[in-house]
Motif scaffolding. Structure first.
Motif, PDB file in Angstrom:
ATOM      1  N   ARG B  21       0.832  -1.200   0.000  1.00  0.00           N
ATOM      2  CA  ARG B  21       0.000   0.000   0.000  1.00  0.00           C
ATOM      3  C   ARG B  21       0.871   1.256   0.000  1.00  0.00           C
ATOM      4  N   ASP B  22       1.870   1.245   0.868  1.00  0.00           N
ATOM      5  CA  ASP B  22       2.699   2.430   1.003  1.00  0.00           C
ATOM      6  C   ASP B  22       3.423   2.737  -0.311  1.00  0.00           C
ATOM      7  N   LEU B  23       4.074   1.699  -0.884  1.00  0.00           N
ATOM      8  CA  LEU B  23       4.813   1.922  -2.134  1.00  0.00           C
ATOM      9  C   LEU B  23       3.880   2.362  -3.252  1.00  0.00           C
ATOM     10  N   GLU B 368       6.438   1.759   6.374  1.00  0.00           N
ATOM     11  CA  GLU B 368       6.958   3.093   6.085  1.00  0.00           C
ATOM     12  C   GLU B 368       8.486   3.055   5.995  1.00  0.00           C
ATOM     13  N   GLU B 369       9.107   2.341   6.926  1.00  0.00           N
ATOM     14  CA  GLU B 369      10.558   2.315   6.922  1.00  0.00           C
ATOM     15  C   GLU B 369      11.102   1.604   5.680  1.00  0.00           C
ATOM     16  N   ILE B 370      10.470   0.496   5.337  1.00  0.00           N
ATOM     17  CA  ILE B 370      10.897  -0.233   4.132  1.00  0.00           C
ATOM     18  C   ILE B 370      10.688   0.631   2.891  1.00  0.00           C
ATOM     19  N   ASP B 381      11.684  10.892  -4.114  1.00  0.00           N
ATOM     20  CA  ASP B 381      11.377  11.697  -2.952  1.00  0.00           C
ATOM     21  C   ASP B 381       9.863  11.808  -2.853  1.00  0.00           C
ATOM     22  N   ALA B 382       9.265  10.888  -2.128  1.00  0.00           N
ATOM     23  CA  ALA B 382       7.805  10.916  -1.992  1.00  0.00           C
ATOM     24  C   ALA B 382       7.452  10.685  -0.538  1.00  0.00           C
ATOM     25  N   ASP B 383       6.479  11.452  -0.035  1.00  0.00           N
ATOM     26  CA  ASP B 383       6.130  11.341   1.382  1.00  0.00           C
ATOM     27  C   ASP B 383       5.257  10.124   1.644  1.00  0.00           C
ATOM     28  N   CYS B 384       5.420   9.603   2.818  1.00  0.00           N
ATOM     29  CA  CYS B 384       4.545   8.508   3.246  1.00  0.00           C
ATOM     30  C   CYS B 384       3.207   9.091   3.669  1.00  0.00           C
ATOM     31  N   ARG B 385       2.108   8.529   3.161  1.00  0.00           N
ATOM     32  CA  ARG B 385       0.797   9.067   3.526  1.00  0.00           C
ATOM     33  C   ARG B 385      -0.067   8.046   4.268  1.00  0.00           C
ATOM     34  N   THR B 386       0.511   6.886   4.546  1.00  0.00           N
ATOM     35  CA  THR B 386      -0.329   5.825   5.108  1.00  0.00           C
ATOM     36  C   THR B 386      -0.838   6.117   6.523  1.00  0.00           C
TER      37      THR B 386
END
Ligand SMILES: Cc1cc2nc3c(=O)[nH]c(=O)nc-3n(C[C@H](O)[C@H](O)[C@H](O)COP(=O)(O)OP(=O)(O)OC[C@H]3O[C@@H](n4cnc5c(N)ncnc54)[C@H](O)[C@@H]3O)c2cc1C
Ligand SMILES: Cc1cc2nc3c(=O)[nH]c(=O)nc-3n(C[C@H](O)[C@H](O)[C@H](O)COP(=O)(O)OP(=O)(O)OC[C@H]3O[C@@H](n4cnc5c(N)ncnc54)[C@H](O)[C@@H]3O)c2cc1C
Lengths: 440, 575
Positions: B21-23, B368-370, B381-386
């Motif tokens: 989901r995050d990726l 998020e860390e992965i 460079d993309a922010d995590c939004r989960t």
């Protein structure tokens, strides 16, 4: 009459004098009812006491004698022919094949609305899951559905009835290679019953031929149903419905639908609550009442007095203990389902008289890991001597005047063998007859 | 790079779906492969505790802090998967006062809201607690439904363009010039959702990077490229009761120990657990004494458990990881923390990272860390939004009540459906036809089953996990055939039959550890419903040798009503 309120004699609440009979049968399922009938016919003064509704509420209403051997051979065409080869511990081996025949003759005599007595051969009946199963006696209402009848079949499903998918059942029957064409259609039941209407709600509506509203017009429900189904009929001479076709007036409903459709109508047996099972229970209670037995239901036998011989038992009623005494007793309290056999983490036991129930010590040996494997739990129950008297581990009788009948007996797996009702009827008959002889 | 990098994520548990989901939300091209159903591994066999962190507040404060942080996040983004029951650490007279105080100060140090209450107050909250409980610490523990949460993560990944392949096993890693360049996958039934009987096949999926999120299986994936990943699988038992004896999570306030927690879950309460190292995450002994210990130990906290009915027991394996130089003997000493293993740095093999250890509660943080790590590899460079965007189903939970009225669902069926579906309720429950209940124990209606079938194909076990149908007291005795009926006519009869049999077998499996008392009676009833009423054990459709003419075709004298004159006009007053 409400189905679960059959108290005849109203016993004294202060237990001073015991209620007496020659034979006291404990348990009002197929085993107990047959037992009481056999004892009454043999001339004994009989009383039957039972706690809750019997397993017939859950059962399909088919009366199996033996469909498969314990090794899984089958479907058997002739159940009687296979009985002599059963293991010695099997209840049929205890009573013998001729007693099974006599018991079935009693059943045929007291239950008029059943078929199958014209032959020793098993019938293959379609089930609601779409399989076929071998059985020896079937309700008249299922008679036109047999798989060895070569006339084509239309199966009718109802949109909101999740237990029966007519089209899937039809395809399943074709996969079994039945010798006729079979189709399934799904329709909505006329009127606006709720999606979760109980089976008994459909039955009641059909029993009374109540009016339903179809496209704004009021119609009697049977005519409206036949009309809907008739539109889908394409020359089939047999039409099968899920078993919802009435409770009190089943024959009349089936005949009316048949006349209107120009086809023989039959019911496909279903799971709980099973109308065919309940109808059978009613028929047996009626017969027992006619035979003059005293019947009390709704309260359990909780305790007893006696050592080598049972002196009296106590029925627990609203906190009071009411003594009942008899010369001979029949234990017909059912198996794991009827609660005549119970278990806890420590072991398996018979709760009323604490009769010995053989079982493996490690509860992980009670079952097989395969869902339909060889389950020891399915064979749990009391073991008996030749006269159906429960025995202790050493083989001696627990009590000289107690016999056991039906699913409380161990040593057979009715689910795998398809032998449930047959064993209850045969052992019920044998125990009842023997108890009556000894009481006189 | 012209297009987004293609990342393969191996493993459809909480960790893998969380990463996918995050990726995907960060715009990467993701393919997730899972050998079984979603939640086939440890995620489908865990306790369902949304940790407050209290359990780690003394022994592992770093984990405790992560837990409370994620506990707050999940309440927010996954409200339809979480039930905030609250939790208690209860102290019996023989338990150490010193430890009780340490627990309290540990919670405070980690930022976990904690409050001491008296034994009497605790019993007011939970009337079945033992009368000699001294006192308790209350913390914000909760219950979380892992199936719902994982399905929601996968759905969100899919919405963001990810490809999710279940019943697809990674059989090899493709290695070229010292770099992992993809995975070889064996599909059980072709690509897409699972259909029984459809033949599968092998596929080589070429990727720019591989994430190994296979938990207790991580070592096996490592073996495929000659890597040593020291996962130490440790098993634990959980025993499910037929009712909720408690509505609050009950922990025993003791250092570490077996059988020290009860988690209320939907209509049940789950007792747990043990911690014992095993060699093989798929094949380990499941023993009676483990189940007995759950009841016999936890009845010290809740005495009525002694007589209560259990419906099944199950085991799971923790994917514990310990850096090679630590060498703990006792698995309870191994850290619950997670580790990111960059195989390029660690083993000089590029193109792959493994994530091991950790907890369900912290799955999102691990993802998020992965994902940061993967993005770093590609200079994205993309922010995590989960942590901010709610999962599908949890977008707007406040409107649930309205749905219930709108769909005419009766409580409690309606309440349960709507709670399960969250904000998807409208879309799922809006059907034209009647919407009868298919599973009475769990209150699952046809519409929900149909929605689940749309999502998971003819796999009734997957339908079960999505809806909870067949997971209640009767363990499917009354509804397995109904669920199979719902597959028809979308799927043909033989597919339906295979799915039905598979479900029956699966439902039988876990009951083995609960077979006494009421549940044994239930098992006999179920057996009879299936074998006696339906002859499911000897289905003639699977035996082509029946001589129909040799069986009874009915009595001769049966009154046949089909005479010609009636048949000619159809016999009904039709219009
Ligand atoms: C789901 C299912 C489907 C089946 N389908 C078929 C089928 O298709 N064909 C077939 O031949 N057989 C079938 N059977 C088997 C058959 O129905 C049973 O074997 C048979 O009905 C058992 O009868 P019984 O009288 O021995 O026991 P039960 O019917 O269980 O009756 C026992 C009675 O004793 C009462 N009782 C228990 N304890 C006490 C007490 N302490 N005091 C007083 N009363 C007490 C109970 O309340 C109950 O009324 C099926 C069984 C089940 C469960
Ligand atoms: C008894 C017990 C109780 C627990 N209770 C809790 C709790 O209450 N709260 C909490 O927060 N945590 C709890 N945990 C921990 C938590 O369950 C796990 O940490 C978490 O679920 C791990 O998820 P995962 O996705 O990493 O692993 P998994 O869920 O095991 O996922 C790995 C997946 O990879 C798949 N896979 C493996 N090999 C292959 C292959 N070759 N090809 C394709 N797919 C493959 C597997 O099928 C599996 O689905 C508990 C753990 C145990 C054992």
């Amino acid at each position: 009459m409400s189905r679960w309120c059959r108290t005849r004699a109203s016993p004294p609440t202060e237990g001073t004098m015991a209620i007496e009979s020659e034979v006291l049968v404990i348990g009002g399922g197929l085993g107990g009812l047959t037992s009481a009938l056999a004892a009454a016919r043999a001339g004994a003064d009989v009383r039957l006491v039972s706690y809750k509704q019997s397993t017939l509420r859950n059962a399909s209403g088919l009366v199996d004698i033996l469909g498969y051997t314990p090794d899984g051979d089958g479907p058997l065409t002739d159940p009687y022919a296979a009985i002599p080869a059963l293991p010695a511990a099997h209840p049929y081996s205890t009573v013998g094949v001729s007693t099974v025949r006599d018991a079935m003759a009693l059943f045929d005599d007291v239950v008029p609305d059943y078929r199958g007595s014209h032959t020793d051969t098993n019938a293959l009946v379609p089930t609601h899951g779409g399989t076929l199963k071998p059985t020896a006696r079937y309700p008249a209402g299922a008679s036109a559905g047999l798989a060895s009848d070569e006339r084509d079949v239309l199966l009718v499903g109802l949109e909101s009835m999740v237990d029966f998918d007519a089209d899937r059942a039809a395809e399943h029957l074709e996969a079994a290679g039945v010798p006729f064409d079979v189709r399934g259609v799904t329709t909505s039941f006329p009127g606006d019953l709720r999606a979760d209407a109980k089976i008994t709600r459909y039955a009641k509506l059909l029993d009374t031929d109540g009016e339903v509203s179809v496209k704004g017009r009021k119609r009697p429900v049977r005519a409206a149903l036949a009309e809907r189904v008739g539109r889908g009929l394409a020359g089939e001479q047999r039409v099968g419905f899920p078993a919802i076709l009435g409770d009190d007036n089943a024959t009349e409903i089936r005949e009316e639908l048949g006349d209107r459709l120009g086809a023989d109508v039959f019911e496909v047996p279903m799971g709980p609550p099973s109308l065919p099972g309940l109808r059978l229970e009613d028929a047996l209670f009626d017969a027992l009442r006619r035979a003059g037995a005293s019947i009390e239901t709704g309260n359990p036998v909780a305790e007893f007095d006696g050592d080598d011989r049972i002196e009296q038992v106590y029925i627990e009623k609203n906190g009071a203990k009411i003594p009942n005494s008899a010369d001979q007793y029949v234990l017909a309290t059912g198996g794991l389902v009827g609660k005549g056999v119970e278990s806890d983490r420590g072991g398996v036991y018979e709760p009323v008289f604490d009769c010995h129930v053989p079982h493996a010590e490690d509860r992980y040996d009670w079952f097989d890991t395969d869902v339909f494997g060889d389950h020891e739990f399915a064979r749990f129950g009391v073991q008996t001597d030749d006269d159906l008297r429960p025995t202790q581990a050493d083989g001696s009788a627990e009590f000289e005047n107690l016999r056991a009948a039906g699913a409380v007996l161990g040593g057979y797996d009715f689910a795998a063998e398809k032998s449930g009702s047959g064993v209850s009827i045969a052992t019920g008959y044998a125990a009842g007859r023997s108890a009556a002889q000894e009481a006189q | 790079m012209t297009s987004a990098p293609h990342i393969a994520v191996i493993g459809g548990g909480s960790t893998g779906t969380g990463i996918a989901r995050d990726l995907a939300m960060r715009g990467l091209d993701v393919t997730l492969v899972e050998q079984g159903n979603l939640t086939h591994g440890t995620t489908g066999r865990m306790h369902g505790l949304l940790h407050s962190g209290g359990r780690y507040a003394v022994s592992d404060q770093a984990s405790a802090e992560e837990c409370i942080e994620e506990n707050r996040v999940l309440r927010d983004i996954a409200s339809h998967c979480v039930e905030m029951t609250g939790g208690l650490f209860v102290k019996r007279p023989e338990d150490s006062e010193e430890y009780f105080q340490k627990k309290l100060s540990g919670c405070e140090a980690c930022g976990i809201p904690a409050e001491v209450i008296s034994g009497e107050e605790a019993r007011k909250m939970e009337p079945h607690l033992a009368t000699d409980i001294d006192k308790a610490i209350s913390v914000p523990d909760g219950a979380v439904d892992p199936f719902r949460l994982v399905v929601a993560n996968a759905a969100s990944a899919q919405e963001h363009g990810a490809r999710i392949e279940t019943h697809s096993k990674v059989t090899d890693l493709l290695v070229e010039d010292g770099e992992v360049v993809g995975v070889e996958v064996e599909h059980d039934s072709g690509t897409g959702e699972r259909v029984h009987g459809r033949t599968g096949g092998t596929e080589e999926i070429r990727t720019d990077y591989v994430v190994n999120a296979t938990g207790a299986w991580a070592g096996r994936i490592g073996d495929m490229a000659g890597l040593d990943i020291e996962v130490r699988p440790s098993k634990g038992v959980m025993t499910i009761m037929n009712v909720r004896q408690v509505d609050t999570v009950i922990n025993r306030c003791k250092p570490k120990g077996d059988a020290d927690i009860i988690v209320p879950h939907e209509t049940t309460a789950i007792l747990g657990t043990t911690d014992e190292e095993v060699d093989d995450p798929e094949d380990y002994p499941e023993k009676q004494w483990e189940v007995d210990m759950m009841i016999d130990t936890l009845k010290e906290l809740v005495p009525m458990l002694d007589e209560a009915r259990t419906i099944r027991s199950f085991w799971g394996v923790r994917p514990l990881y310990e850096p090679p130089d630590v060498g703990s003997d006792d698995p309870t000493d191994i850290t619950r923390d997670y580790f990111l293993l960059d195989h390029e740095e660690r083993d000089s093999l590029g193109g792959m990272v493994s994530i091991v250890g950790g907890k369900f509660t912290t799955y999102r943080m691990m993802g998020e860390e992965i994902s940061d790590h993967v993005c770093g590899k590609f200079g994205i460079d993309a922010d995590c939004r989960t942590a901010d965007v709610p999962l599908p189903g949890s977008e707007d939970f406040t409107v649930l009540r309205d749905y219930m009225d709108e769909f005419g669902l009766q409580s409690p069926i309606g309440r349960r459906s709507v709670e399960r579906l969250g904000s998807r309720a409208e879309e799922v429950l809006q059907t034209d036809g009647p919407n009868p209940v298919v599973c009475g124990c769990e209150g699952v209606t046809r519409a929900e089953i149909q929605d689940a079938i749309e999502g998971s194909g003819s796999d009734l076990n997957a339908v079960r996990l999505r809806t909870r149908a067949s997971m209640g007291n009767c363990q499917g005795g009354f509804c397995c055939h109904r669920m199979a009926n719902e597959l028809h006519t979308e799927y043909d009869e033989s597919t339906t039959r295979a799915a039905w049999d598979e479900l029956l077998q699966e439902r039988w499996k876990g009951q083995r550890h609960a077979l006494w008392g009421e549940q044994l009676s239930q098992a006999m009833l179920n057996y009879a419903l299936q074998a006696t009423t339906q002859n499911r054990d000897n289905d003639p459709a699977e035996d082509d040798s029946i001589d129909f003419a040799a069986f009874d075709s009915g009595p001769e004298d049966v009154e046949v009503v089909s005479d010609a004159s009636v048949a000619a006009d159809g016999g009904y007053d039709g219009n």
